[in-house]
Scaffold this active site. Sequence first.
Site, PDB file in Angstrom:
ATOM      1  N   LYS A  79     -76.425  -0.275 -40.933  1.00 49.06           N
ATOM      2  CA  LYS A  79     -75.343  -0.165 -39.735  1.00 49.06           C
ATOM      3  C   LYS A  79     -74.763  -1.701 -39.819  1.00 49.06           C
ATOM      4  O   LYS A  79     -75.455  -2.688 -40.170  1.00 49.06           O
ATOM      5  CB  LYS A  79     -75.969  -0.168 -38.217  1.00 49.06           C
ATOM      6  N   SER A 154     -73.277   4.436 -31.125  1.00 51.43           N
ATOM      7  CA  SER A 154     -72.275   3.714 -31.927  1.00 51.43           C
ATOM      8  C   SER A 154     -72.736   3.833 -33.453  1.00 51.43           C
ATOM      9  O   SER A 154     -71.986   3.487 -34.279  1.00 51.43           O
ATOM     10  CB  SER A 154     -72.443   2.542 -31.449  1.00 51.43           C
ATOM     11  N   SER A 178     -77.765   4.993 -29.129  1.00 48.17           N
ATOM     12  CA  SER A 178     -76.869   4.793 -30.253  1.00 48.17           C
ATOM     13  C   SER A 178     -77.425   5.314 -31.602  1.00 48.17           C
ATOM     14  O   SER A 178     -76.667   5.287 -32.484  1.00 48.17           O
ATOM     15  CB  SER A 178     -76.293   3.450 -30.547  1.00 48.17           C
TER      16      SER A 178
HETATM   17  N1  GLN Z   1     -72.971   4.660 -25.655  1.00 41.02           N
HETATM   18  C1  GLN Z   1     -73.833   3.711 -25.045  1.00 41.02           C
HETATM   19  C2  GLN Z   1     -72.823   2.517 -24.897  1.00 41.02           C
HETATM   20  O1  GLN Z   1     -71.661   2.452 -25.078  1.00 41.02           O
HETATM   21  C3  GLN Z   1     -74.893   3.148 -26.001  1.00 41.02           C
HETATM   22  C4  GLN Z   1     -74.575   2.325 -27.195  1.00 41.02           C
HETATM   23  C5  GLN Z   1     -75.692   1.898 -27.875  1.00 41.02           C
HETATM   24  O2  GLN Z   1     -76.720   2.300 -27.833  1.00 41.02           O
HETATM   25  N2  GLN Z   1     -75.447   0.772 -28.689  1.00 41.02           N
HETATM   26  O3  GLN Z   1     -73.294   1.319 -24.103  1.00 41.02           O
END
Ligand code: GLN
Length: 495
Positions: A79, A154, A178
């Site tokens: 990532k 994400s 994410s």
């Molecule tokens: N969807 C969550 C957010 O927008 C989790 C994101 C993540 O785990 N990086 O904060």
Amino acid sequence: MSIEQLTALEIGRRIAAGEVSSREVTAHFLQRIEGGNARINAFVHVDPERSLQLAEDADRRLAAGELTSPLAGVPIAIKDILCEEGVPTSCGSRMLEGFAPPYTATAVQRLLDAGMVPLGKTNMDEFAMGGSTETSVYGVSRNPWDLERTPGGSSGGAAAVLAAGLAPLSIGSDTGGSVRQPAAFCGVCGLKPTYGRISRYGLVAFASSLDQVGPLAHTIEDIAACLQVLAGHDPRDSTSLAAEVPQYAAQLGRPLKGLKVGVIREHVEHAALDGAIRLAVERGQQQLAGLGAQIVEVHLPHTQYSVATYYLVAPSEASGNLSRYDGVHYGFRQVGSAGAGAASPLDAMISRSRSVGFGEEVKRRIMLGTFALSSGYYDAYYKKGQQVRRLIANDYQTAFEQVDVLLGPVTPTTAFKLGEKSSDPVQMYLCDLFTVGANLAGVPSLSIPAGLDEKGLPLAVQLQAPVLEEPRLLQVAHQMQRAGFFEQKLANDTL
Ligand code: GLN
């Protein structure tokens, strides 16, 4: 059988046995990326020459008997939030345009030390804030199961490359879901380990008390092998745990007889939960009972506050962490004449750089967090958030006094359409309902595939365990995998 249909461990076995070289395997995946990435936009940076060079190094080190990991020589996607020396790392943000870190994240260094071969960087929501990989400066990623849908976020790119067979393994990061949510949307396995199990050194910080690196793979054996490489104490991360790292593969075969599985009532009975996902959890329940586990109902009574709590705690930490992007230290800078209200040309430059360099969602989070931390509101928001976080963590503790693992959904729905929620942040936040609890409580949590729904979209269920009980989590998931629960395959072999 084509290489991309093999598990990472099987690829590793063939490399170790000399049946194929790491270079050949790496070249194969690079070719698949070249042919298939344009349709899903999941890799945002590949450097074929570097990957092939690293693969040749791995072949050499293997021949010299220097490598012992069963994943030696196996390619892996990373990532775009993890630093690799000299490799562009932009977190999907204009703010980090042109930034190539001068050092390598511990997690990535461990992969390199094990002889694994980074294939490239994968797309993500800007600074990991989002659940659909739609906010990246590189454009949206697409779900290989249905190109009109999101791969989740994400870590959407990290999940999509697996589903499309462009990489055999990947690593992402999980602050509120994410790793698990994209894994669920793309039909692969994704693990968020215990907070502190994998070093955060070199992981670009979003919310430091919640962030955790995690592997994504097609099988539980691959997850276990990758976690083995990644886990361990790191003096460079003061929150990394000193606890000994167990042999994760060792417990996979253990029977489940006598194990207590708690089905989370507030999750399975939630009004927002899709019927097909509820049925998938039920199928998991029945299968676990058939394997000798005892199924009981448990409660996480503060579930209804988890999204609100997370969206106070995470943006508060983010507003501090993101203050380092000022147009001076990293990547992007926007100069121009000092506008009205700017105290100095320097202030104007910082303000312009941040206004132009950050996208809408990131700015929304910075404002939310700054507000929650500001004097006069601190007690009502940030402090209250921390107090409720404690109650949520206590819920988990109470549940784990009754059961060994928790079973429930990962997401309320299967992969939604691109654009469906991007104009309504609250709708997007509500998708995190079932995943943020594990981050707030620091417990390990795993998303596993559960076949397809009637639209042909991947279904998934979530398993959670007490702190540092990854072996138990993997044991349960592995037994389910063996009993045919996953029913997975590659999404789109035409890519
Ligand atoms: N969807 C969550 C957010 O927008 C989790 C994101 C993540 O785990 N990086 O904060």
